[in-house]
Enzyme design. Structure first.
Site, PDB file in Angstrom:
ATOM      1  N   GLU A 257       0.891  -1.162   0.000  1.00 50.56           N
ATOM      2  CA  GLU A 257       0.000   0.000   0.000  1.00 50.56           C
ATOM      3  C   GLU A 257       0.920   1.201   0.000  1.00 50.56           C
ATOM      4  OE1 GLU A 257      -3.269  -0.301  -0.081  1.00 50.56           O
ATOM      5  OE2 GLU A 257      -3.073  -2.472   0.032  1.00 50.56           O
ATOM      6  N   CYS A 296      -2.785   8.617   3.772  1.00 53.72           N
ATOM      7  CA  CYS A 296      -2.524   8.096   2.426  1.00 53.72           C
ATOM      8  C   CYS A 296      -3.713   8.325   1.520  1.00 53.72           C
ATOM      9  CB  CYS A 296      -2.217   6.609   2.517  1.00 53.72           C
ATOM     10  SG  CYS A 296      -3.503   5.698   3.369  1.00 53.72           S
TER      11      CYS A 296
END
Ligand code: NAP
Length: 518
Positions: A257, A296
């Protein structure tokens, strides 16, 4: 005095040696502790996970493991105030801390429920019905899922020390696979305390959970085909780790990720005075300021129809002017600090790259008024809104300033905005804020290929919407391309990711006897 943050390895709290990395309070700049794994026997930790943790967990049924996950979440819930207090030292306001701590606990609870309801009270999952492979039905095939015999190494980013750990730990526990956590150095003390709470509660079998505070030299050399690595962090680190022989030659599973330049798009129908206009402005301001933009999933690119750009700019600037930056807990503070001075330097450098081709329309990256703390000692920064009237400028699609920073850009048509969004080369999340079905359809289907998640926000979904920035454990979290190409969460799919799928071939009777003897 030994102020090195301890690690939990081999069933004991142990301390590294050597100079290590200094970690300071994000708000006061005061030294907190040293992070060092030097001298720790990481090879023994890997063996302990495989030889003690794995058998202890994989011999339990999925339902028993789900009960462990639930107990872990409950233990953390009872002591979450301690985690909020530590989070404040990393610059997080109480509501920021809740996103991490309560978000992580909630995620673990969801997994516990999914495990109890969606998995068998057994150690094997029979995935499908037998498929006849011969003419007479004497020979059939069927897929089963069993626990791998390795370990789950999780490497986390600094921004979500609790949630990041739990969203990976819960599926691994359910799968019967032991975990070694490697938290990011700047917030390792928060993840370490969460592990301490779990250890104190004496819930998990020995070896099911270990944590290394500091670097992990040599650990990848020990990984192989039964192991997995769950990485969250920058695309650059992901690329380096993905190239290790453990992944390229020995097929350890690697899920990344990484960073992403996420976008939000306001529909041309949503002018000032519409609910969608207000929803767009509120979402953008929230994504810029929650966790001081260190998310994020935060919106880095905000696309607005050309004719609305001035009004949107003014509305967002007005809302940002209400943000009060300062020490978490100080009166009126709505945005805390970045995680540290190095992070602030990094964000300022990224803003200067962006501002070479885009105008700063709100905020000064080098100056901010601060409540309850010293603006220079603490890692404080003003929210910064940029505006790129030319959306073809490359930097705005490439540079992720991991702080309270976003760039507004105009678009002329739905085709054009789809093309501009794709220049981010793959994102975790995009949102489309509109009440127009045609625009929603064109844009959603146009950008889906480049996203792990797409949110359509309007007056109908808003009352229950969980928001642009919040990954949900039931849904995919991860994105293609630059976002890492990985997939976390998505409910039980994350558990299956730790299991081995095997096609069994036998006579129907033999197959049935093998599987019912479990
Ligand atoms: P980072 O510098 O890439 O570090 C991430 C993790 O990798 C840290 O735990 C780091 O440990 C570790 N690491 C670095 N080099 C390593 C090596 N050679 N071997 C093993 N581990 C190594 O990222 P960060 O600064 O912590 O996080 C910010 C970035 O993460 C942003 O770009 C953000 O977009 C991204 N992010 C993505 C997601 C997502 O879900 N996609 C979530 C959060 C953040 P040390 O700290 O000890 O160096």
């Amino acid at each position: 005095m030994n102020d090195t943050l301890t690690s939990y390895l081999g069933g004991r709290w142990v301390s590294g040696v050597g100079a290590g990395a200094d970690v300071a309070d994000a708000v006061t700049g005061e030294h907190l502790h040293v992070v060092s794994s030097q001298g720790l026997d990481l090879s023994a930790a890997v063996s302990f996970a495989r030889e003690v943790g794995g058998p202890g967990l994989s011999s339990l049924s999925f339902h028993q493991r789900a009960a462990l996950v639930k107990a872990v979440a409950a233990a953390l819930g009872e002591r979450k105030e301690e985690l909020y207090d530590l989070s404040a030292r990393a610059g997080a306001t109480r509501s920021d801390a809740k996103v991490d701590v309560d978000g992580g606990i909630g995620t673990a609870m969801v997994y516990a429920g999914l495990g109890r309801r969606g998995l068998p009270d057994d150690t094997v999952i029979v995935e499908d019905e037998p498929v006849q492979l011969g003419r007479e039905g004497l020979f059939v095939g069927q897929h089963v899922l069993t626990s791998r015999r390795g370990l789950a190494l999780q490497i986390n980013a600094f921004n979500f020390p609790v949630w990041g750990m739990l969203e990976k730990l819960a599926p691994a526990l359910l799968a019967g696979v032991p975990t070694i956590v490697k938290p990011a150095t700047p917030t390792a003390y928060i993840a370490q305390h969460a592990v301490r709470i779990i250890v104190d509660a004496d819930i998990l079998p020995g070896g099911a959970l270990q944590i290394v505070c500091g670097s992990i030299p040599g650990v990848f050399d020990l990984l192989g085909g039964q192991d997995s690595v769950g990485f969250t962090g920058s695309a650059e680190t992901a690329a380096r780790l993905r190239g290790h022989a453990a992944v390229t030659h020995r097929s350890a599973r690697f899920n990344a990720e990484a960073d992403s330049v996420n976008s939000s798009i306001l529909g041309p129908d949503a002018g000032p005075g519409t609910p969608e206009f207000d929803l767009f402005v509120s979402a953008l301001v929230a994504e810029m300021t929650v966790k001081a933009g260190q998310k994020c999933t935060a919106i880095r690119r905000a696309f607005v129809a050309e004719h609305q750009l001035d009004e949107v700019t003014d509305a967002i600037a007005a809302r940002l002017a209400e943000v009060v930056v300062g020490a978490p807990g100080a009166p009126g503070v709505t945005m805390g600090a970045l995680v540290g001075l190095a992070q602030r330097d990094d964000v300022r450098e990224k803003v200067s790259r962006l501002s070479a081709r885009a105008a700063v329309v709100y905020g000064d990256p080098h100056a901010v008024e601060v409540v309850g703390a010293d603006a220079q000692r603490g890692a404080f920064m003003s929210p910064v809104l940029l505006r790129a009237d030319d959306p073809d400028v490359e930097a705005v699609h490439e540079v992720e300033a991991f702080g309270p920073v976003s760039t507004l850009m105009p678009y002329g048509s739905s085709e054009r905005v789809v093309e501009l969004v794709a220049r981010g080369e793959g994102s975790l999340v995009g949102s489309v804020v509109t009440h127009d079905d045609d625009f929603a359809r064109d844009v959603v289907l146009g950008i889906a290929s480049h996203h792990g998640r797409v949110l359509v926000l309007d007056r109908d979904s808003a009352p229950e919407s969980t928001g642009h920035g919040t990954p949900m454990p039931q849904l995919v979290h991860g994105g293609p391309g630059r976002a890492g190409g990985g997939q976390e969460e998505a409910g039980l799919m994350a558990v299956v990711g730790h299991l081995q799928r095997t096609a069994l071939q036998a006579s129907p009777g033999r197959l049935q006897r093998i599987l019912t003897q479990q």
